[in-house]
Design a protein around this motif. Structure first.
Motif, PDB file in Angstrom:
ATOM      1  N   LEU A   1       3.367   9.801  -9.999  1.00  0.00           N
ATOM      2  CA  LEU A   1       2.531   9.974 -11.182  1.00  0.00           C
ATOM      3  C   LEU A   1       1.878  11.351 -11.225  1.00  0.00           C
ATOM      4  O   LEU A   1       1.824  11.999 -12.271  1.00  0.00           O
ATOM      5  N   PHE A   2       1.427  11.835 -10.061  1.00  0.00           N
ATOM      6  CA  PHE A   2       0.737  13.129 -10.013  1.00  0.00           C
ATOM      7  C   PHE A   2       1.660  14.278  -9.617  1.00  0.00           C
ATOM      8  O   PHE A   2       1.204  15.409  -9.468  1.00  0.00           O
ATOM      9  N   GLY A   3       2.962  14.003  -9.436  1.00  0.00           N
ATOM     10  CA  GLY A   3       3.939  15.052  -9.187  1.00  0.00           C
ATOM     11  C   GLY A   3       3.778  15.778  -7.863  1.00  0.00           C
ATOM     12  O   GLY A   3       3.988  16.992  -7.797  1.00  0.00           O
ATOM     13  N   LEU A   4       3.429  15.048  -6.807  1.00  0.00           N
ATOM     14  CA  LEU A   4       3.268  15.687  -5.502  1.00  0.00           C
ATOM     15  C   LEU A   4       4.642  15.948  -4.874  1.00  0.00           C
ATOM     16  O   LEU A   4       5.499  15.068  -4.850  1.00  0.00           O
ATOM     17  N   ASP A   5       4.831  17.146  -4.375  1.00  0.00           N
ATOM     18  CA  ASP A   5       6.103  17.569  -3.803  1.00  0.00           C
ATOM     19  C   ASP A   5       6.140  17.235  -2.308  1.00  0.00           C
ATOM     20  O   ASP A   5       5.175  17.470  -1.577  1.00  0.00           O
ATOM     21  N   ALA A   6       7.287  16.699  -1.859  1.00  0.00           N
ATOM     22  CA  ALA A   6       7.430  16.313  -0.446  1.00  0.00           C
ATOM     23  C   ALA A   6       7.378  17.528   0.478  1.00  0.00           C
ATOM     24  O   ALA A   6       6.984  17.412   1.634  1.00  0.00           O
ATOM     25  N   ASP A   7       7.776  18.718  -0.021  1.00  0.00           N
ATOM     26  CA  ASP A   7       7.734  19.917   0.822  1.00  0.00           C
ATOM     27  C   ASP A   7       6.300  20.394   1.069  1.00  0.00           C
ATOM     28  O   ASP A   7       6.005  20.965   2.105  1.00  0.00           O
ATOM     29  N   ALA A   8       5.438  20.151   0.118  1.00  0.00           N
ATOM     30  CA  ALA A   8       4.056  20.616   0.239  1.00  0.00           C
ATOM     31  C   ALA A   8       3.113  19.571   0.823  1.00  0.00           C
ATOM     32  O   ALA A   8       2.048  19.923   1.317  1.00  0.00           O
ATOM     33  N   HIS A   9       3.499  18.312   0.759  1.00  0.00           N
ATOM     34  CA  HIS A   9       2.609  17.242   1.227  1.00  0.00           C
ATOM     35  C   HIS A   9       3.325  16.422   2.293  1.00  0.00           C
ATOM     36  O   HIS A   9       4.326  15.753   2.013  1.00  0.00           O
ATOM     37  N   GLU A  10       2.791  16.464   3.479  1.00  0.00           N
ATOM     38  CA  GLU A  10       3.420  15.810   4.631  1.00  0.00           C
ATOM     39  C   GLU A  10       3.579  14.302   4.434  1.00  0.00           C
ATOM     40  O   GLU A  10       4.615  13.731   4.746  1.00  0.00           O
ATOM     41  N   TYR A  11       2.543  13.650   3.895  1.00  0.00           N
ATOM     42  CA  TYR A  11       2.601  12.200   3.725  1.00  0.00           C
ATOM     43  C   TYR A  11       3.644  11.796   2.698  1.00  0.00           C
ATOM     44  O   TYR A  11       4.296  10.756   2.825  1.00  0.00           O
ATOM     45  N   THR A  12       3.834  12.619   1.664  1.00  0.00           N
ATOM     46  CA  THR A  12       4.844  12.330   0.644  1.00  0.00           C
ATOM     47  C   THR A  12       6.224  12.273   1.266  1.00  0.00           C
ATOM     48  O   THR A  12       7.015  11.370   0.975  1.00  0.00           O
ATOM     49  N   ALA A  13       6.532  13.220   2.129  1.00  0.00           N
ATOM     50  CA  ALA A  13       7.837  13.224   2.793  1.00  0.00           C
ATOM     51  C   ALA A  13       7.980  12.029   3.728  1.00  0.00           C
ATOM     52  O   ALA A  13       9.063  11.450   3.853  1.00  0.00           O
ATOM     53  N   LEU A  14       6.879  11.639   4.343  1.00  0.00           N
ATOM     54  CA  LEU A  14       6.900  10.540   5.304  1.00  0.00           C
ATOM     55  C   LEU A  14       7.226   9.197   4.653  1.00  0.00           C
ATOM     56  O   LEU A  14       7.926   8.368   5.226  1.00  0.00           O
ATOM     57  N   ILE A  15       6.741   8.972   3.432  1.00  0.00           N
ATOM     58  CA  ILE A  15       6.915   7.662   2.790  1.00  0.00           C
ATOM     59  C   ILE A  15       7.942   7.682   1.671  1.00  0.00           C
ATOM     60  O   ILE A  15       8.046   6.722   0.907  1.00  0.00           O
ATOM     61  N   GLU A  16       8.708   8.745   1.539  1.00  0.00           N
ATOM     62  CA  GLU A  16       9.623   8.886   0.414  1.00  0.00           C
ATOM     63  C   GLU A  16      10.606   7.715   0.306  1.00  0.00           C
ATOM     64  O   GLU A  16      10.798   7.142  -0.759  1.00  0.00           O
ATOM     65  N   THR A  17      11.217   7.309   1.390  1.00  0.00           N
ATOM     66  CA  THR A  17      12.227   6.253   1.339  1.00  0.00           C
ATOM     67  C   THR A  17      11.586   4.872   1.218  1.00  0.00           C
ATOM     68  O   THR A  17      11.913   4.114   0.301  1.00  0.00           O
ATOM     69  N   SER A  18      10.674   4.555   2.129  1.00  0.00           N
ATOM     70  CA  SER A  18      10.066   3.214   2.084  1.00  0.00           C
ATOM     71  C   SER A  18       9.172   3.043   0.864  1.00  0.00           C
ATOM     72  O   SER A  18       9.113   1.952   0.283  1.00  0.00           O
ATOM     73  N   GLY A  19       8.504   4.108   0.448  1.00  0.00           N
ATOM     74  CA  GLY A  19       7.623   4.020  -0.717  1.00  0.00           C
ATOM     75  C   GLY A  19       8.401   3.778  -1.996  1.00  0.00           C
ATOM     76  O   GLY A  19       7.941   3.048  -2.877  1.00  0.00           O
ATOM     77  N   ALA A  20       9.571   4.389  -2.121  1.00  0.00           N
ATOM     78  CA  ALA A  20      10.385   4.187  -3.320  1.00  0.00           C
ATOM     79  C   ALA A  20      10.805   2.723  -3.421  1.00  0.00           C
ATOM     80  O   ALA A  20      10.728   2.110  -4.500  1.00  0.00           O
ATOM     81  N   TRP A  21      11.234   2.150  -2.321  1.00  0.00           N
ATOM     82  CA  TRP A  21      11.632   0.742  -2.297  1.00  0.00           C
ATOM     83  C   TRP A  21      10.449  -0.152  -2.659  1.00  0.00           C
ATOM     84  O   TRP A  21      10.563  -1.048  -3.487  1.00  0.00           O
ATOM     85  N   GLU A  22       9.306   0.111  -2.058  1.00  0.00           N
ATOM     86  CA  GLU A  22       8.135  -0.718  -2.305  1.00  0.00           C
ATOM     87  C   GLU A  22       7.587  -0.515  -3.720  1.00  0.00           C
ATOM     88  O   GLU A  22       7.081  -1.450  -4.327  1.00  0.00           O
ATOM     89  N   GLY A  23       7.710   0.700  -4.260  1.00  0.00           N
ATOM     90  CA  GLY A  23       7.281   0.944  -5.634  1.00  0.00           C
ATOM     91  C   GLY A  23       8.112   0.139  -6.624  1.00  0.00           C
ATOM     92  O   GLY A  23       7.573  -0.468  -7.555  1.00  0.00           O
TER      93      GLY A  23
ATOM     94  N   SER B   1       0.823  -1.214   0.000  1.00  0.00           N
ATOM     95  CA  SER B   1       0.000   0.000   0.000  1.00  0.00           C
ATOM     96  C   SER B   1       0.857   1.265   0.000  1.00  0.00           C
ATOM     97  O   SER B   1       0.519   2.238  -0.669  1.00  0.00           O
ATOM     98  N   THR B   2       1.957   1.273   0.724  1.00  0.00           N
ATOM     99  CA  THR B   2       2.825   2.447   0.716  1.00  0.00           C
ATOM    100  C   THR B   2       3.459   2.632  -0.660  1.00  0.00           C
ATOM    101  O   THR B   2       3.609   3.759  -1.138  1.00  0.00           O
ATOM    102  N   GLY B   3       3.819   1.525  -1.303  1.00  0.00           N
ATOM    103  CA  GLY B   3       4.375   1.598  -2.654  1.00  0.00           C
ATOM    104  C   GLY B   3       3.371   2.151  -3.643  1.00  0.00           C
ATOM    105  O   GLY B   3       3.722   2.945  -4.524  1.00  0.00           O
ATOM    106  N   MET B   4       2.105   1.766  -3.494  1.00  0.00           N
ATOM    107  CA  MET B   4       1.063   2.302  -4.379  1.00  0.00           C
ATOM    108  C   MET B   4       0.879   3.800  -4.141  1.00  0.00           C
ATOM    109  O   MET B   4       0.717   4.569  -5.088  1.00  0.00           O
ATOM    110  N   ALA B   5       0.907   4.211  -2.869  1.00  0.00           N
ATOM    111  CA  ALA B   5       0.791   5.639  -2.562  1.00  0.00           C
ATOM    112  C   ALA B   5       1.970   6.403  -3.144  1.00  0.00           C
ATOM    113  O   ALA B   5       1.809   7.488  -3.717  1.00  0.00           O
ATOM    114  N   TYR B   6       3.174   5.832  -3.039  1.00  0.00           N
ATOM    115  CA  TYR B   6       4.365   6.484  -3.581  1.00  0.00           C
ATOM    116  C   TYR B   6       4.276   6.617  -5.106  1.00  0.00           C
ATOM    117  O   TYR B   6       4.568   7.685  -5.661  1.00  0.00           O
TER     118      TYR B   6
END
Length: 170
Positions: A44-66, A34-39
């Motif tokens: 895909l939608f170009g969400l920036d980690a500085d503007a979206h708290e959840y994006t910054a939170l899952i950046e490392t684990s989401g990339a691996w899972e993606g 699920s984290t990989g899908m969110a990542y």
């Protein structure tokens, strides 16, 4: 390459893969979908980690899972096309058609309801179903083992009632 391998050999190979990939003694990376899908959605939608708290939170684990999810898709496609040669597209599984009906919308609605309940329950427990079962199990986490037993048990009970045989007219 053989079309089938013995179940015990597959189990040992999967255990070794899990050990070297996901356990704390191996690469130490948790597995989840699920984290990989969110990542992937954020990429895909170009969400920036500085503007979206959840994006910054899952950046490392989401990339691996993606990357893992993309590998699972292409690995499964490769195996079904070239190794087992069993690839086919089907909207209704044979068991569904035999025990329920041949309606594609009915199959899609029930699949959505079942998937939603599974993911909702797993998220209430603080993770996704793949994370609880695969990652939690390989790390011998008590929560993962409890979720696995409950998910498999309720799956078997639900399947037994849901897929009960139609009464024959003979």
């Amino acid at each position: 390459m053989p079309r089938k391998i013995p179940w015990w050999a597959g189990g040992i190979l999967m255990s070794l893969l899990f050990f070297f990939t996901f356990s704390e003694w191996g690469a130490g990376r948790p597995i989840g979908a699920s984290t990989g899908m969110a990542y992937l959605s954020e990429v895909l939608f170009g969400l920036d980690a500085d503007a979206h708290e959840y994006t910054a939170l899952i950046e490392t684990s989401g990339a691996w899972e993606g990357v893992m999810l993309i590998g699972v898709f292409f690995g499964g496609l490769f195996m079904s096309l070239f190794v087992t040669k069993t690839f086919h597209i089907s909207t209704i599984p044979t068991l569904w058609k035999t025990r329920k009906n041949s309606s594609v919308p009915s199959r899609m609605v029930w699949s959505f309801i079942a998937g939603f309940l599974l993911v909702y329950g797993a998220r209430l427990a603080g993770g996704c179903n793949a994370g609880h079962i695969l990652s939690g199990g390989s790390q011998t986490a008590v929560s993962g083992m409890i979720f696995t037993v409950v998910a498999l048990g309720t799956g078997m009970i639900t399947g037994r009632f849901f897929y009960k045989r139609k009464k024959s007219c003979a």
